[in-house]
Design an enzyme around this catalytic site. Sequence first.
Site, PDB file in Angstrom:
ATOM      1  N   TYR A 100     -64.525  66.854 -69.928  1.00  0.00           N
ATOM      2  CA  TYR A 100     -65.377  65.463 -69.117  1.00  0.00           C
ATOM      3  C   TYR A 100     -64.741  64.314 -69.898  1.00  0.00           C
ATOM      4  O   TYR A 100     -64.685  63.333 -69.209  1.00  0.00           O
ATOM      5  CB  TYR A 100     -66.809  65.896 -69.325  1.00  0.00           C
ATOM      6  CG  TYR A 100     -67.673  64.628 -68.672  1.00  0.00           C
ATOM      7  CD1 TYR A 100     -67.446  64.446 -67.071  1.00  0.00           C
ATOM      8  CD2 TYR A 100     -68.455  63.801 -69.535  1.00  0.00           C
ATOM      9  CE1 TYR A 100     -68.561  63.506 -66.543  1.00  0.00           C
ATOM     10  CE2 TYR A 100     -69.119  62.745 -68.712  1.00  0.00           C
ATOM     11  CZ  TYR A 100     -69.026  62.816 -67.342  1.00  0.00           C
ATOM     12  OH  TYR A 100     -69.683  61.609 -66.636  1.00  0.00           O
ATOM     13  N   SER A 136     -68.383  56.345 -67.971  1.00  0.00           N
ATOM     14  CA  SER A 136     -69.013  57.031 -68.732  1.00  0.00           C
ATOM     15  C   SER A 136     -68.679  56.423 -70.391  1.00  0.00           C
ATOM     16  O   SER A 136     -67.484  56.113 -70.546  1.00  0.00           O
ATOM     17  CB  SER A 136     -68.882  58.515 -68.626  1.00  0.00           C
ATOM     18  OG  SER A 136     -69.888  59.014 -69.659  1.00  0.00           O
TER      19      SER A 136
END
Length: 257
Positions: free
Chosen positions: A155, A142
């Site tokens: 995250y 990501s």
Amino acid sequence: MAPQSDSRDAGGDRPVAVVTGASSGIGEATARRLAAAGYDVVLVARRLDRLRALAQEIGGTAYGLDVTDRPAVDAFAANLSRVDVLFNNAGAAFGADPVATADPADWQAMFDVNVMGTLHVTQALLPKLIASGAGTIVIMSSTAGFTAYEGGGGYVAAKHGTHAIAATLRLELFDQPVRVIEIAPGMVRTDEFTMKRLGGDAERASAVYQGVAEPLTADDVADTVTWAVTRPAHVNVDLLVLRPRAQAAQHKVDRRS
């Protein structure tokens, strides 16, 4: 706990692609595209009922499996005689609180699935990927793996971990017939990801994409993954970052009312 499966030996004359997190979103879309590209697709996720429907649609094999359960992952790997592609897509985000008040259980859960899940499945299937003579490992990273943002600490930390796995593994496998590809999407709108992260709060989830005309879709990412996987075996796409045109950077997004 042993994985639940619709048992049949994947492969035969066709290359085998294992897709984790295949019950929805990017995993589901990628499974469809890989099947269309000629792969015998092994679908892996916890929700076996959804996998069975997809397996019937694309002619794949469904395995109900939690990638954080190492004994179950090992049992799953033992059922496969051949693996040519591994798409480590299983992942999740939980919570959007500041570091000062975040729930440590959310951080642990994100680390377990994004980092340890990737490690478990990669270790279990690596011998078969090497034995294939032209194996490919795709790790779903990501843009959060490169740039921190407020409310994303857990995250961000987890996706830095998946980036580190990809970069390290590529170095360690330099003399083996296995490519390591990292795909790092930015803003992707899927049916479940943001809703799960925000505890089912539909209003907050919708606000993430407010004013953005065309965020990426699951199929956009699946198209990119499939393109990278289907390059000639000597061509390695080390790292591919993709964002919607409206997102110039993590904090720079064109939002219009």
